[in-house]
Design a protein around this motif. Sequence first.
Motif, PDB file in Angstrom:
ATOM      1  N   PRO A   1      49.578  38.368  51.084  1.00 46.00           N
ATOM      2  CA  PRO A   1      49.017  38.417  49.726  1.00 46.00           C
ATOM      3  C   PRO A   1      48.312  39.746  49.482  1.00 46.00           C
ATOM      4  CG  PRO A   1      47.654  37.046  51.138  1.00 46.00           C
ATOM      5  CD  PRO A   1      48.869  37.416  51.951  1.00 46.00           C
ATOM      6  N   ARG A   2      48.069  40.056  48.225  1.00 47.36           N
ATOM      7  CA  ARG A   2      47.399  41.317  47.891  1.00 47.36           C
ATOM      8  C   ARG A   2      45.912  41.230  48.241  1.00 47.36           C
ATOM      9  NH1 ARG A   2      51.101  44.315  44.858  1.00 47.36           N
ATOM     10  NH2 ARG A   2      52.766  43.063  43.928  1.00 47.36           N
ATOM     11  N   ASP A   3      45.368  42.368  48.595  1.00 45.79           N
ATOM     12  CA  ASP A   3      44.043  42.442  49.203  1.00 45.79           C
ATOM     13  C   ASP A   3      42.927  42.273  48.168  1.00 45.79           C
ATOM     14  OD1 ASP A   3      41.646  43.341  50.508  1.00 45.79           O
ATOM     15  OD2 ASP A   3      42.893  44.369  51.974  1.00 45.79           O
ATOM     16  N   PRO A   4      42.082  41.225  48.296  1.00 44.67           N
ATOM     17  CA  PRO A   4      40.979  41.066  47.346  1.00 44.67           C
ATOM     18  C   PRO A   4      39.946  42.178  47.438  1.00 44.67           C
ATOM     19  CG  PRO A   4      40.802  39.478  49.135  1.00 44.67           C
ATOM     20  CD  PRO A   4      42.136  40.145  49.287  1.00 44.67           C
ATOM     21  N   SER A   5      39.823  42.796  48.611  1.00 44.51           N
ATOM     22  CA  SER A   5      38.872  43.904  48.738  1.00 44.51           C
ATOM     23  C   SER A   5      39.365  45.139  47.992  1.00 44.51           C
ATOM     24  CB  SER A   5      38.643  44.224  50.220  1.00 44.51           C
ATOM     25  OG  SER A   5      38.045  43.142  50.889  1.00 44.51           O
ATOM     26  N   SER A   6      40.675  45.404  48.045  1.00 45.73           N
ATOM     27  CA  SER A   6      41.223  46.515  47.271  1.00 45.73           C
ATOM     28  C   SER A   6      41.187  46.206  45.781  1.00 45.73           C
ATOM     29  CB  SER A   6      42.664  46.809  47.704  1.00 45.73           C
ATOM     30  OG  SER A   6      42.710  47.269  49.043  1.00 45.73           O
ATOM     31  N   ALA A   7      41.433  44.936  45.424  1.00 46.27           N
ATOM     32  CA  ALA A   7      41.400  44.545  44.009  1.00 46.27           C
ATOM     33  C   ALA A   7      40.037  44.784  43.392  1.00 46.27           C
ATOM     34  CB  ALA A   7      41.773  43.072  43.876  1.00 46.27           C
ATOM     35  N   ALA A   8      38.994  44.794  44.220  1.00 48.04           N
ATOM     36  CA  ALA A   8      37.641  44.978  43.697  1.00 48.04           C
ATOM     37  C   ALA A   8      37.508  46.260  42.879  1.00 48.04           C
ATOM     38  CB  ALA A   8      36.639  44.996  44.858  1.00 48.04           C
ATOM     39  N   PHE A   9      38.239  47.310  43.253  1.00 50.74           N
ATOM     40  CA  PHE A   9      38.046  48.601  42.578  1.00 50.74           C
ATOM     41  C   PHE A   9      38.600  48.611  41.160  1.00 50.74           C
ATOM     42  CE2 PHE A   9      37.908  49.270  47.166  1.00 50.74           C
ATOM     43  CZ  PHE A   9      36.618  49.766  47.266  1.00 50.74           C
ATOM     44  N   PRO A  10      39.869  48.239  40.908  1.00 56.38           N
ATOM     45  CA  PRO A  10      40.307  48.181  39.512  1.00 56.38           C
ATOM     46  C   PRO A  10      39.600  47.093  38.717  1.00 56.38           C
ATOM     47  CG  PRO A  10      42.046  47.389  40.985  1.00 56.38           C
ATOM     48  CD  PRO A  10      40.993  48.035  41.844  1.00 56.38           C
TER      49      PRO A  10
ATOM     50  N   ALA B   1      28.777  36.871  53.906  1.00 53.07           N
ATOM     51  CA  ALA B   1      29.941  36.980  54.783  1.00 53.07           C
ATOM     52  C   ALA B   1      31.246  36.974  54.012  1.00 53.07           C
ATOM     53  CB  ALA B   1      29.935  35.846  55.802  1.00 53.07           C
ATOM     54  N   SER B   2      31.267  36.341  52.839  1.00 56.66           N
ATOM     55  CA  SER B   2      32.500  36.247  52.057  1.00 56.66           C
ATOM     56  C   SER B   2      32.735  37.458  51.162  1.00 56.66           C
ATOM     57  CB  SER B   2      32.473  34.988  51.185  1.00 56.66           C
ATOM     58  OG  SER B   2      31.504  35.096  50.160  1.00 56.66           O
ATOM     59  N   MET B   3      31.835  38.441  51.211  1.00 58.11           N
ATOM     60  CA  MET B   3      31.993  39.628  50.363  1.00 58.11           C
ATOM     61  C   MET B   3      31.397  40.865  51.011  1.00 58.11           C
ATOM     62  SD  MET B   3      29.123  38.650  47.441  1.00 58.11           S
ATOM     63  CE  MET B   3      29.094  40.290  46.729  1.00 58.11           C
ATOM     64  N   ILE B   4      31.306  40.873  52.341  1.00 55.71           N
ATOM     65  CA  ILE B   4      30.563  41.939  53.011  1.00 55.71           C
ATOM     66  C   ILE B   4      31.148  43.317  52.714  1.00 55.71           C
ATOM     67  CG2 ILE B   4      31.840  41.821  55.190  1.00 55.71           C
ATOM     68  CD1 ILE B   4      28.005  42.214  54.757  1.00 55.71           C
ATOM     69  N   ASP B   5      32.476  43.421  52.573  1.00 62.93           N
ATOM     70  CA  ASP B   5      33.083  44.728  52.304  1.00 62.93           C
ATOM     71  C   ASP B   5      32.963  45.150  50.850  1.00 62.93           C
ATOM     72  OD1 ASP B   5      33.885  45.302  54.905  1.00 62.93           O
ATOM     73  OD2 ASP B   5      35.757  44.186  54.688  1.00 62.93           O
ATOM     74  N   GLU B   6      32.561  44.224  49.985  1.00 65.23           N
ATOM     75  CA  GLU B   6      32.541  44.513  48.554  1.00 65.23           C
ATOM     76  C   GLU B   6      31.155  44.920  48.029  1.00 65.23           C
ATOM     77  OE1 GLU B   6      35.653  43.319  49.957  1.00 65.23           O
ATOM     78  OE2 GLU B   6      34.707  41.387  49.512  1.00 65.23           O
ATOM     79  N   TYR B   7      30.131  44.886  48.875  1.00 63.18           N
ATOM     80  CA  TYR B   7      28.797  45.248  48.384  1.00 63.18           C
ATOM     81  C   TYR B   7      28.720  46.685  47.844  1.00 63.18           C
ATOM     82  CZ  TYR B   7      26.469  40.919  49.727  1.00 63.18           C
ATOM     83  OH  TYR B   7      26.071  39.607  49.799  1.00 63.18           O
ATOM     84  N   PRO B   8      29.378  47.671  48.445  1.00 60.44           N
ATOM     85  CA  PRO B   8      29.324  49.007  47.831  1.00 60.44           C
ATOM     86  C   PRO B   8      29.816  49.001  46.384  1.00 60.44           C
ATOM     87  CG  PRO B   8      30.125  49.181  50.077  1.00 60.44           C
ATOM     88  CD  PRO B   8      30.072  47.715  49.760  1.00 60.44           C
ATOM     89  N   MET B   9      30.932  48.310  46.135  1.00 60.80           N
ATOM     90  CA  MET B   9      31.452  48.265  44.777  1.00 60.80           C
ATOM     91  C   MET B   9      30.542  47.444  43.864  1.00 60.80           C
ATOM     92  SD  MET B   9      33.874  49.557  42.974  1.00 60.80           S
ATOM     93  CE  MET B   9      32.707  49.687  41.606  1.00 60.80           C
TER      94      MET B   9
END
Length: 450
Positions: free
Chosen positions: A242-251, A323-331
């Motif tokens: 599936p497509r990456d939800p972490s990458s989707a965060a940017f657009p 834990a469910s959004m640790i990579d998305e905090y910068p965005m």
Amino acid sequence: MSSHGAPIPMTSTACGPLTGRAEVPGDKSISHRSLILGALSIGETKISGLLEGQDVLDTAKAMRAFGAEVTDHGGGNWSVHGVGVGGFAEPDQVIDCGNSGTGVRLIMGAMATSPITATFTGDASLNGRPMARVTDPLSLFGCEAVGREGGRLPMTLVGASQPVPVNYVVPVPSAQVKSAVLLAGLNAPGKTIVIEAEATRDHTERMLAGFGAEITTEIADAGRVITLTGQPELTAQTIDVPRDPSSAAFPVCAALIVPGSDVLVPGIGLNPTRAGLYTTLRDMGADLTYENERVEGGEPVADLRARFSPDMVGITVPPERAASMIDEYPMLSVVAAFAKGDTHMPGVRELRVKESDRIDAMATGLRDNGITVKDGEDWWTVTGLGHGNVPGGALCVSHLDHRIAMSFMVLGMATNAPVRLDDGGPIATSFPIFEGLMADLGAQVTRDPA
């Protein structure tokens, strides 16, 4: 210096409405695991939609080094002829995992219970990250690790010749640590048990079950109790990533802060252990909807539609959601700059030991661009100025961190003055089509003369 070449300075300038479809790459977490579990299986695993960023390509090279036959058929289609659980060969060369903390930690786990020796290294960022959090539990299986001071790469692992099963309580929420222990448990006799007080992304558990491992998850007073029966014969699978939800965060987040925007991001994996950002954005008042919700390959998937949201407000993000959004905090911190009031983010100590100290990196860059940020060891607070009031105009430092780089480029899409970046090269590790995809939506991100 970029992790794979000379620095690539970039500038992001305020743009008109972002519109259209954003076809983001495959999920990075699932891509790593598809290659590793395919290598540990019998037969040919076929993978479509694999993320072809540098992090995943480095994992593919590592699997070849351990004896698996890994083939790129083009267009995101790959195959892996596995060697079976316990079948890894000793690599002839040092395993270079580039910038990927996920890659190196999962691969260490996968080899830790085989009687082979391997040496791991990475780029400057990865070589500064702590590995003891993985090598300590792997030592319980009988694996030995020798590295630099502070448990840093380069590091040599000597796999256990007579591994024993392990009962391990994960001390801090980390899917990487949990996954490394489970992968090591594959080649240990008996039952390996992992207990996590706070749920982290569960792709490893789902995929192990899909490949034929005997694995159960129960909820107890201590948290999630995961039990894996060792020495199974894993069977090759067909995987549609599936497509990456972490990458989707940017657009998605860019659309929320750029006036007039309406962006559809199709086919995003919305595993509940990964979707915390989108829950948080909706709590802030974002115009974000899920369309065509479905299940593909055992993972929940939907199309995300994001529209300009000028009335977002700051909130306190529940710490149990971290834990469910640790990579998305910068965005998220960038979106918070355009919301009204304080966005408080507690329970995020893990951000201090990612590809960079992400709290410090984002706090410094946001302050330089006119935003008030307060931070502590495991929390930070961004005071938003509301739409149209973020000054911008600063030069930001990526710290060899792809998510920091992309977050600052999204920031510049809605600031009053352009935002510059010292090095966008790390973006290729996870989102190699970022620039082109954002340009197609209407963003103005340009490469500057070095």
